[in-house]
Design an enzyme around this catalytic site. Structure first.
Site, PDB file in Angstrom:
ATOM      1  N   GLU A 114       0.767  -1.227   0.071  1.00 29.31           N
ATOM      2  CA  GLU A 114       0.073  -0.171  -0.018  1.00 29.31           C
ATOM      3  C   GLU A 114       0.746   1.049  -0.043  1.00 29.31           C
ATOM      4  O   GLU A 114       1.649   1.472   0.918  1.00 29.31           O
ATOM      5  CB  GLU A 114      -0.851  -0.124   1.306  1.00 29.31           C
ATOM      6  CG  GLU A 114      -1.941  -0.891   1.167  1.00 29.31           C
ATOM      7  CD  GLU A 114      -2.923  -0.764   2.468  1.00 29.31           C
ATOM      8  OE1 GLU A 114      -3.983  -0.246   2.422  1.00 29.31           O
ATOM      9  OE2 GLU A 114      -2.524  -1.307   3.524  1.00 29.31           O
ATOM     10  N   VAL A 115       0.763   2.055  -1.005  1.00 28.99           N
ATOM     11  CA  VAL A 115       1.686   3.168  -1.079  1.00 28.99           C
ATOM     12  C   VAL A 115       0.444   4.493  -0.632  1.00 28.99           C
ATOM     13  O   VAL A 115      -0.367   4.644  -1.338  1.00 28.99           O
ATOM     14  CB  VAL A 115       1.783   3.629  -2.541  1.00 28.99           C
ATOM     15  CG1 VAL A 115       2.627   4.707  -2.722  1.00 28.99           C
ATOM     16  CG2 VAL A 115       3.122   2.228  -3.090  1.00 28.99           C
TER      17      VAL A 115
END
Ligand code: NAD
Length: 298
Positions: free
Chosen positions: A131-132
């Site tokens: 997850e960015v």
């Protein structure tokens, strides 16, 4: 050879180090733990790794930083202050944090534009997702570079549109784990049966199609709308929440079922990794876009 600095040689840091190392990066690991040399010799054998207690030295000259230290705001703030002072402009400073806001980690940091969350699922070397999560001060170039690096590592980076505590994965996991604990506390099911139930149903399903895709199928040709009106309309019960005072008994049951300590940990991790490797190949990771097209994404 590109240089990555991994901050923290715990569960997550060691796995990141193996992933970057296998992809041809020169790996530097920094951790104050006194047994750092033994950890590197045991868990990172065969990789080109430099290990040091000195974070500033490990950061100097890095092309990318992946932080995996303790999940504490004050410690993260300190680590990122050191990282900001000892890395060049343009170097991404990514935190593996499971839940902390990037805006909080970056508070008062002169390199706030370079700080981003790159949250993996354990173990990062096998699980496709990262997850960015950008904070309000994170630059577009930082998000772009982090996404590129994770893609090059064979991961599936998913960029959130905005920060939220726990991000997406751990908000979902929190709801799920709270309910699992509640059901054990209520005497509805025991720990190992709950694990088997999930592996044999939701776990397997969600490895192949996501919850909305599954909803689209669950209603038959009429789609998710039919499922919601037909089955969903009857799910009106209160789900309850776990009793924090009773958590100890649930942890006792988990320990009784799966053990603790080095040997139990290694053996359970080996089981998980073997099964995960076996499941990954037919799921077409790390080529998720090809797989998604087959799955009917328009
Ligand atoms: N464990 C998980 O399932 C998981 C999954 C995804 C993300 N994360 C996140 O990854 C990070 C690391 O978690 P973990 O489970 O590997 O923790 P861990 O406790 O296994 O490891 C943390 C390591 O950080 C080291 N450390 C302490 N102070 C430090 C410092 N000043 N500089 C460098 N290292 C320092 C500790 O000695 C330890 O080895 C956390 O932010 C956590 O939220 C954990």
């Amino acid at each position: 050879m590109a240089v990555v600095t991994i901050v923290g040689a715990g569960v997550i840091g060691v796995s990141w180090a193996r992933l970057f190392g296998a992809a041809g990066w020169e790996v530097r690991v920094s951790d104050p733990r006194p047994d750092l040399a033994e950890v590197v010799a045991r868990d990172l054998a065969g990789l080109e790794v430099t290990a040091t207690h000195d974070l500033a030295a490990a950061a100097t000259g890095a092309d990318f930083v992946q932080e995996a230290g303790p999940e504490r705001t004050d410690i993260k703030e300190q680590m990122f202050a050191t990282l900001a002072a000892h890395t060049a402009d343009g170097v991404v400073l990514a935190s593996s944090s499971s839940s902390l806001l990037p805006s909080v980690i970056a508070r008062g940091n002169p390199a706030a534009d370079r700080i981003v969350i790159g949250h993996p699922f354990n173990p990062p070397e096998l699980m496709p997702l990262v997850e960015v999560v950008p904070g309000p001060q994170t630059s577009a170039a930082t998000v772009q570079r982090a996404t590129e690096v994770y893609r090059e590592l064979g991961k599936l980076p998913i960029r959130l549109k905005k920060e939220i505590p726990g991000f997406v994965g751990n908000r979902l996991q929190k709801v799920f784990n709270d309910q699992a604990t509640y059901l054990v506390q209520q005497g509805v099911v025991d720990v190992t049966d709950l694990d088997d139930l999930v592996r044999a149903s939701l776990g397997l399903r969600w490895a192949t199609i996501g919850p909305f895709q599954s909803g689209a199928l669950g209603g038959g040709p009429a789609g998710m709308r039919h499922l919601v009106e037909h089955v969903g309309s009857q799910l009106t019960f209160e789900i309850g929440s776990p009793d924090p005072a009773g958590l100890g008994a649930v942890l006792d049951a988990v320990e009784a079922a799966y053990g603790t300590g080095e040997e139990a940990y290694r053996s359970l991790a080996e089981l998980r990794d073997r099964r995960t490797r076996g499941a990954l190949a037919p799921l077409d990771w790390p080529e998720p876009l090809a797989g998604a097209a087959e799955g009917g994404r328009k």
